[in-house]
Design an enzyme around this catalytic site. Structure first.
Site, PDB file in Angstrom:
ATOM      1  N   TYR A   1      -5.214   5.359  -7.582  1.00 55.66           N
ATOM      2  CA  TYR A   1      -5.479   5.238  -6.140  1.00 55.66           C
ATOM      3  C   TYR A   1      -6.900   4.729  -5.951  1.00 55.66           C
ATOM      4  O   TYR A   1      -7.844   5.487  -5.878  1.00 55.66           O
ATOM      5  CB  TYR A   1      -5.286   6.600  -5.460  1.00 55.66           C
TER       6      TYR A   1
ATOM      7  N   TYR B   1       0.838  -1.203   0.000  1.00 52.38           N
ATOM      8  CA  TYR B   1       0.000   0.000   0.000  1.00 52.38           C
ATOM      9  C   TYR B   1       0.874   1.253   0.000  1.00 52.38           C
ATOM     10  O   TYR B   1       1.706   1.453   0.885  1.00 52.38           O
ATOM     11  CB  TYR B   1      -0.895   0.004   1.231  1.00 52.38           C
TER      12      TYR B   1
END
Ligand SMILES: [Zn+2]
Lengths: 142, 397
Positions: free
Chosen positions: B350, B301
């Protein structure tokens, strides 16, 4: 993008858990919530103690000095009332090592992690906001 | 850490799907969610009407029943949610596994949908009265100009450099290596927003400082889009047309001393240079019966470059303070640790951690545009600071 008319963001001062912090600031004091049973410092302030489980509220006045834990220089404008560049400092309290408070300094001051910091109290309308600056510059300005 | 009740590989991801990624989708989050979910179900060879479970992120604007309606689901027998935010996707897959294993549902769609660029953007503080209160603790942060995730991670990044004896230039070199690896992968991924848009180290260093020490290219790409996966039992997966990827492990963690409120209060944690991923790591690898050294390819992440450095240490790929050195070694598909092979949040899109899950699946299927030869153990994280979750996926061989 900076709007001189824009109002800064002010904290609520009557929240049941955090209000006393700002009430103390209005008296020119830094106050930290402490567990009424085991006496551990609790910041962020809340009434239930993670260590002993007590639900009692007390506050402890602490000295207005600390050391610089880290910081960022904000270069990208986000909120119209906060003209860039400005620096957000994260300060560890000398009297409460587990407690860190934020402060805002205009521009890009020369800083070093671990350096001594001094609290001061910014008055914005009815609200008093504890702020921080390097101890040396505070003395120069005194 | 042994965990007798976890059954590695009992459930599989049987389908993946995504929308296009853009700065302005021109569609509602519900439309995006339905589009990604239908694509995932088509990939699995499952009729959308057969879906009986949906798991969403607690920050998504699309409710599980609304998506079920859009998919023409006959009856939704289970719905759940996980988060907060970017901590969600692996945990959401875990929740789907739990529902399937408990017999609450048989076929679960896990999705994340957002107009993260054209709709509600993160960190923009609207007009309002006094700020904070009611357990948000924003009164200790927003009035001081601490108002965005980037500012938060910049404070952590500077502290990280200090604790590990890195100069700010040395930190920039490590962060830049993460950004460059992600960009290079995106350059070969036609679905990435930075497909064919190359970047040099000089480009990285010349990019605008937004929250010193973090630059423009340390920030992820705010994006519009959706991504979804379908989870069912591995036994049932054998009867499906699609390619199944066994879920060897899933874990969540918060660690101790997290602080109440959302992201900003994490600056009051005992450490701001190690995150809840450190707590999730032993559970994750213990359940899979592997160690970090067994991982063939990693999707970590990356809302910011510093987030990757900290997680590589939290998950034990390197010792604390060594991630910048690892980043300088080869993170490409032929390298020591192939990282974020779709381009990740920094250079693909994203989608709040869900696009990492899709790329993790592609790698063990052998279908990535940056395929790691023979990848059998695929690692995916969903990130800190309030909580962390992660997945280990295996090749179905
Ligand atoms: Zn106590």
């Amino acid at each position: 993008m900076t709007d001189p008319q824009a109002a800064p963001l002010l904290p609520v001062t009557d929240d049941v858990d955090t209000g006393e912090f700002f009430a103390a600031a209005a008296r020119g004091e830094l106050a930290i919530r402490v567990c009424g049973e085991c006496r551990v410092d609790l910041h962020l302030p809340r009434e239930n103690c993670p260590r002993c489980g007590a639900f009692t509220r007390e506050w402890r006045t602490v000295g207005p000095t600390g050391t610089l834990y880290s910081w960022t220089v904000v270069e990208h404008q986000v909120h119209p009332a906060y003209p860039v560049p400005y620096t957000v400092v994260l300060v560890e309290l000398d009297d409460a090592k587990d407690v860190r408070l934020l402060g805002r300094i205009d521009g890009r001051p020369a800083l070093e992690i671990g350096q001594p910091m001094q609290a001061w109290f910014e008055q914005i309308g009815d609200v008093t906001l504890p702020q921080w600056r390097p101890t040396s510059s505070q003395e120069e300005n005194a | 850490m042994s965990d007798a009740t976890w059954k590695p590989g009992a459930c599989s991801i049987v389908g993946i799907g995504a929308t296009d990624f853009s700065k302005a989708s021109g569609r509602s989050p519900l439309t995006l969610a339905a589009q990604a979910s239908r694509a995932a179900l088509a990939d699995a060879g499952i009729d959308p009407r057969q879906v009986d479970g949906i798991v969403r992120c607690d920050m998504d604007l699309v409710s599980a029943p609304a998506l079920a309606d859009s998919l023409g689901v006959a009856d939704l027998t289970y719905w759940g949610e996980a988060g907060p935010g970017g901590s969600g996707p692996a945990a959401m897959v875990g929740q789907a596994v739990a529902a399937v294993q408990a017999g609450l549902a048989t076929t679960v769609v896990v999705f994340r949908s957002l107009n993260g660029r054209s709709g509600n953007r993160y960190g923009l503080v609207g007009e309002r009265g006094a700020t904070g209160g009611d357990g948000s603790y924003e009164e200790f942060f927003l009035p001081y100009g601490m108002q965005t995730a980037g500012q938060f991670f910049a404070v952590a990044a500077r502290r990280y450099a200090h604790e590990h004896g890195l100069s700010i230039d040395g930190l920039a070199h490590g962060l830049g290596s993460i950004a460059l690896a992600s960009r290079a992968h995106a350059n070969r991924n036609p679905d990435a927003q930075f497909f064919q848009r190359t970047m040099t180290r000089d480009d990285y260093l010349a990019s605008r400082m937004l929250a010193d020490p973090l630059r423009l290219f340390d920030f992820c790409l705010e994006s519009d889009g959706a991504a979804a996966v379908v989870v069912t039992t591995t036994e049932r997966a054998r009867d499906l047309a699609g390619s199944a990827v066994p879920i060897l492990s899933v874990a969540q963690g918060t660690g101790h001393g997290v602080q109440p409120g959302q992201m900003f209060p994490a600056l009051l944690r005992p450490s701001i240079t190690s995150w809840p991923s450190a707590a999730a790591a032993p559970t994750l690898f213990g359940r899979a019966g592997i160690s970090a050294g067994d991982v063939d390819v990693a999707q970590v992440y990356d809302c910011f470059t510093i987030t990757v450095l900290i997680q590589l240490e939290d998950y034990g790929f390197v010792a604390p303070g060594q991630a910048a050195h690892l980043a300088e070694s080869d993170l490409s598909v032929g390298g020591l640790l192939p990282l974020n092979t779709s381009g990740g949040h920094l250079s693909e899109a994203y989608i709040h951690g869900m696009n990492h899950v899709l790329e993790g699946v592609r790698q063990v299927r052998g279908t990535s545009t940056n395929q790691v030869e023979g990848a059998e153990i695929s690692f995916v994280t969903s990130a800190p600071p309030p909580g962390a979750s992660a997945l280990v996926l295996g090749a179905d061989r």
